[in-house]
Motif scaffolding. Structure first.
Motif, PDB file in Angstrom:
ATOM      1  N   ALA A  50       0.829  -1.198   0.000  1.00 51.39           N
ATOM      2  CA  ALA A  50       0.000   0.000   0.000  1.00 51.39           C
ATOM      3  C   ALA A  50       0.869   1.257   0.000  1.00 51.39           C
ATOM      4  CB  ALA A  50      -0.915   0.000   1.222  1.00 51.39           C
ATOM      5  N   HIS A  51       0.292   2.343  -0.497  1.00 50.04           N
ATOM      6  CA  HIS A  51       0.954   3.654  -0.492  1.00 50.04           C
ATOM      7  C   HIS A  51       2.283   3.610  -1.240  1.00 50.04           C
ATOM      8  CE1 HIS A  51      -2.081   4.553   2.519  1.00 50.04           C
ATOM      9  NE2 HIS A  51      -1.587   3.614   3.327  1.00 50.04           N
ATOM     10  N   MET A  52       2.288   3.023  -2.436  1.00 52.36           N
ATOM     11  CA  MET A  52       3.528   2.904  -3.196  1.00 52.36           C
ATOM     12  C   MET A  52       4.054   4.270  -3.630  1.00 52.36           C
ATOM     13  SD  MET A  52       5.180   0.104  -3.684  1.00 52.36           S
ATOM     14  CE  MET A  52       6.022   0.491  -5.217  1.00 52.36           C
ATOM     15  N   LYS A  53       3.174   5.180  -4.027  1.00 49.44           N
ATOM     16  CA  LYS A  53       3.641   6.498  -4.438  1.00 49.44           C
ATOM     17  C   LYS A  53       4.358   7.206  -3.299  1.00 49.44           C
ATOM     18  CE  LYS A  53       0.429   7.554  -8.198  1.00 49.44           C
ATOM     19  NZ  LYS A  53      -0.569   8.529  -8.723  1.00 49.44           N
ATOM     20  N   ARG A  54       3.843   7.048  -2.089  1.00 50.48           N
ATOM     21  CA  ARG A  54       4.478   7.684  -0.937  1.00 50.48           C
ATOM     22  C   ARG A  54       5.849   7.063  -0.665  1.00 50.48           C
ATOM     23  NH1 ARG A  54       0.875   7.374   4.218  1.00 50.48           N
ATOM     24  NH2 ARG A  54      -0.565   8.292   2.685  1.00 50.48           N
ATOM     25  N   LYS A  55       5.961   5.746  -0.846  1.00 57.71           N
ATOM     26  CA  LYS A  55       7.244   5.086  -0.607  1.00 57.71           C
ATOM     27  C   LYS A  55       8.269   5.468  -1.675  1.00 57.71           C
ATOM     28  CE  LYS A  55       5.011   1.139   1.597  1.00 57.71           C
ATOM     29  NZ  LYS A  55       5.396   1.553   2.955  1.00 57.71           N
ATOM     30  N   THR A 107      21.373   0.175   3.915  1.00 56.96           N
ATOM     31  CA  THR A 107      20.680  -1.062   4.263  1.00 56.96           C
ATOM     32  C   THR A 107      19.215  -0.887   3.900  1.00 56.96           C
ATOM     33  OG1 THR A 107      22.229  -1.416   6.075  1.00 56.96           O
ATOM     34  CG2 THR A 107      20.216  -2.712   6.104  1.00 56.96           C
ATOM     35  N   TYR A 108      18.846  -1.358   2.749  1.00 55.15           N
ATOM     36  CA  TYR A 108      17.487  -1.177   2.253  1.00 55.15           C
ATOM     37  C   TYR A 108      16.534  -2.143   2.945  1.00 55.15           C
ATOM     38  CZ  TYR A 108      19.220   1.670  -1.627  1.00 55.15           C
ATOM     39  OH  TYR A 108      19.799   2.654  -2.382  1.00 55.15           O
ATOM     40  N   ARG A 109      15.384  -1.601   3.354  1.00 52.60           N
ATOM     41  CA  ARG A 109      14.317  -2.449   3.871  1.00 52.60           C
ATOM     42  C   ARG A 109      13.494  -2.981   2.708  1.00 52.60           C
ATOM     43  NH1 ARG A 109      13.945   2.143   7.173  1.00 52.60           N
ATOM     44  NH2 ARG A 109      12.083   2.786   5.993  1.00 52.60           N
ATOM     45  N   ASP A 110      12.541  -3.863   3.008  1.00 52.88           N
ATOM     46  CA  ASP A 110      11.734  -4.473   1.948  1.00 52.88           C
ATOM     47  C   ASP A 110      10.909  -3.434   1.195  1.00 52.88           C
ATOM     48  OD1 ASP A 110      12.662  -7.021   2.439  1.00 52.88           O
ATOM     49  OD2 ASP A 110      11.103  -7.471   3.909  1.00 52.88           O
ATOM     50  N   ALA A 115      10.135  -0.119  -3.788  1.00 51.54           N
ATOM     51  CA  ALA A 115      10.048   1.213  -4.392  1.00 51.54           C
ATOM     52  C   ALA A 115      11.195   1.443  -5.373  1.00 51.54           C
ATOM     53  CB  ALA A 115      10.054   2.282  -3.307  1.00 51.54           C
ATOM     54  N   TYR A 116      12.370   0.923  -5.054  1.00 50.30           N
ATOM     55  CA  TYR A 116      13.523   1.053  -5.955  1.00 50.30           C
ATOM     56  C   TYR A 116      13.283   0.290  -7.259  1.00 50.30           C
ATOM     57  CZ  TYR A 116      18.413   1.132  -7.436  1.00 50.30           C
ATOM     58  OH  TYR A 116      19.570   1.326  -8.149  1.00 50.30           O
ATOM     59  N   VAL A 117      12.756  -0.926  -7.153  1.00 52.94           N
ATOM     60  CA  VAL A 117      12.470  -1.717  -8.355  1.00 52.94           C
ATOM     61  C   VAL A 117      11.446  -1.007  -9.238  1.00 52.94           C
ATOM     62  CG1 VAL A 117      11.469  -3.875  -9.184  1.00 52.94           C
ATOM     63  CG2 VAL A 117      13.076  -3.902  -7.278  1.00 52.94           C
ATOM     64  N   ALA A 118      10.434  -0.406  -8.632  1.00 55.51           N
ATOM     65  CA  ALA A 118       9.366   0.225  -9.404  1.00 55.51           C
ATOM     66  C   ALA A 118       9.804   1.528 -10.054  1.00 55.51           C
ATOM     67  CB  ALA A 118       8.158   0.480  -8.497  1.00 55.51           C
ATOM     68  N   ALA A 336       3.097   4.690 -13.238  1.00 60.29           N
ATOM     69  CA  ALA A 336       2.047   4.494 -12.224  1.00 60.29           C
ATOM     70  C   ALA A 336       2.438   5.095 -10.879  1.00 60.29           C
ATOM     71  CB  ALA A 336       1.739   3.007 -12.065  1.00 60.29           C
ATOM     72  N   TYR A 337       3.724   5.048 -10.519  1.00 63.97           N
ATOM     73  CA  TYR A 337       4.122   5.409  -9.162  1.00 63.97           C
ATOM     74  C   TYR A 337       4.916   6.707  -9.070  1.00 63.97           C
ATOM     75  CZ  TYR A 337       2.799   0.564  -8.324  1.00 63.97           C
ATOM     76  OH  TYR A 337       2.108  -0.610  -8.258  1.00 63.97           O
TER      77      TYR A 337
END
Length: 507
Positions: A50-55, A107-110, A115-118, A336-337
């Motif tokens: 959820a909230h991908m744009k915010r991430k 150290t990237y969280r999930d 968000a990086y992939v998108a 999209a994001y």
């Protein structure tokens, strides 16, 4: 024997067509391959949050915070290394480096990884693809079998490597401290067939402990978008020295196209060249006793791209910074994001990047491309025209114009990024056919300058900013403003009109 080789080199003469083909290094709007787009879509479906744009926005802000933090760091370490670069020798012996800011690398969280992939992975892939495409053009006989990707992240550089050298790569070692990034990288490649042997490690120390000394050297070593995350200059130099020791042939460093990223690349460029020049001076006496060919192949370094010389960077005191741009068509996930400032989001984006590619050995002493070429002025070309060629048949012209009239039709074609998965196989075959075309290579000599910024058209003349070598051995360079007019040289004017930012310019 050397005289015969030199004589053979002097006989190479370019034509106007081959000169234009050899100088072309920039790429038009790049389309992310279907294989990668499908992998990104599948990964986002499986890990939808959820909230991908915010991430995505929060990830972009974290990158800005890194740049601000590095800019505010004290320069005491930098001054020490400029005065005596060997002060980092003791620290370079350590494989695992810790600074006052914690472990090196983010150290990237999930959620940050998704968000990086998108949002960022297609752009990083496109810039790496652009860099590798130039290496393949400039070094056509280079086919890496073993590759080391430092700071591999989600595998953007690995995907670009697979597109560029799909058949030669046999073994890939990935170094990535973030477990979330490692899991995402493995998920994205799970449906690819005929993969090379892949091993993942959390640090250079772990790599050294798990492989033998004979296997530590790699044909190609890549560090993309990672050195800027290391706050200390001393730690950056230590990392790059270790990567250079793991390099058998070519080392590639890629950073964002910002003043900070360009500064990182410039520092690493100066240090590697200084270190190898010092090693060559020390090994001068040893070369008399050992085999000259063996010593020459191990010692020394030169720049494959983008620099046409190995001297100090002429842009350091100009207030400008060396960077390039690669335009890419946005994928559906990016559209999209991502958010736009103001108006609607464009269907493409421009990824600015800086890079440098080192190669072991001495720069080849090639003849310059314009040696032996003669160009005619516009007046001389007009004098040779045949008057019969100037006669116009008006009847044929009017007939052709009426035949070409077609009713206006709005083009409703979709983006290539929206190609359905059923059509992916056909488009992939088309991409493979395009990639196999013959390319006229530009040699690694010092006769090719680099167009740094976009050429400016002013009437019938073209103005370009070019970084070039001023000595035949490539030991010194300069930054020059080149003006090409149609009246004096129509051939080079025709080439300048079609030259883009990042292309080569012959001398």
């Amino acid at each position: 024997m050397a005289a015969l080789i030199q004589e053979a080199v002097q006989k190479v003469v370019f034509t106007a067509e081959t000169l234009r083909s050899a100088a072309k290094q920039s790429l038009r709007c790049h389309i992310v391959p279907v294989r990668l787009r499908r992998a990104i879509k599948r990964h986002l479906r499986e890990h939808e949050m959820a909230h991908m744009k915010r991430k995505v926005l929060r990830l972009s802000e974290s990158f800005s915070e890194i740049k601000d933090m590095n800019r505010l760091l004290t320069t005491s370490t930098s001054k020490e290394l400029v005065d005596d670069p060997l002060k980092s020798t003791e620290q370079s012996k350590r494989w695992k480096i810790k600074s006052s800011y914690g472990d090196i690398g983010l150290t990237y969280r999930d959620d940050e990884t998704i968000a990086y992939v998108a949002s960022r992975m297609p752009a990083v892939y496109s810039s790496c693809y652009r860099v590798f495409s130039e290496i393949r053009r400039r070094v056509p006989d280079f086919s890496p079998a073993s590759v080391l990707d430092f700071g591999s992240g989600t595998g953007s550089a690995f995907w670009a490597l697979r597109e560029m050298w799909p058949k030669s790569i046999e073994k890939v070692n990935l170094i990535e401290p973030s477990q979330a990034m490692q899991r995402a990288s493995q998920s994205l490649i799970q449906d690819i067939k005929d993969l090379p042997l892949i091993h993942s490690y959390s640090s250079i120390q772990a790599l050294a402990q798990n492989i033998s000394k004979s296997e530590r050297e790699h044909d190609l070593v890549v560090a993309s978008y990672v050195l800027g995350e290391i706050p200390s200059l001393k730690d950056r130099i230590t990392i790059v020295r270790q990567l250079w020791d793991l390099t058998r042939d070519i080392l590639v460093l890629v950073e964002p196209g910002t003043p900070q990223g360009s500064n990182v690349i410039s520092q690493m460029r100066s240090h590697i060249l200084w270190m190898e020049k010092r090693r060559c001076r020390k090994g001068g006496d040893a070369s008399d006793e050992a085999s000259p060919d063996a010593v020459a192949s191990k010692n020394g370094a030169f720049i494959v791209a983008p620099c046409p010389h190995d001297g100090p960077c002429p842009l350091e005191k100009t207030g400008k910074y060396c960077h390039f741009v690669q335009r890419l068509e946005r994928t559906t996930s990016q559209r999209a994001y991502k958010r736009s400032k103001g108006g609607p989001l464009r269907g493409f984006e421009d990824e600015k990047f800086c890079f440098v590619a080192f190669r072991r050995g001495k720069r080849p002493q090639e003849s310059w491309p314009l040696d032996g070429m003669k160009f005619e002025t516009l007046k001389e070309l007009h004098a040779k025209r045949n008057p019969e060629d100037l006669v116009i048949d008006y009847e044929d012209q009017f007939e052709s114009e009426t035949d070409d009239i077609v009713p206006y039709d709005y083009d409703r074609s979709q983006y290539d990024s929206d190609v359905p998965e059923t059509d992916a196989h056909a488009l992939t075959e088309r991409e493979d056919e395009v990639g196999e075309g013959d390319i006229a290579p530009a040699d690694l000599g010092s006769g090719w300058g680099r167009i740094i910024f976009s050429p400016q058209r002013r009437g019938k003349r073209i103005e370009m900013d070019v970084c070039r070598a001023i000595k035949r051995d490539g030991s010194e360079g300069s930054f020059e403003h080149v003006v090409v007019t149609q009246s004096k040289n129509p051939t080079l004017h025709h080439q300048a009109r079609r030259s883009l930012w990042g292309d080569l310019w012959p001398f």
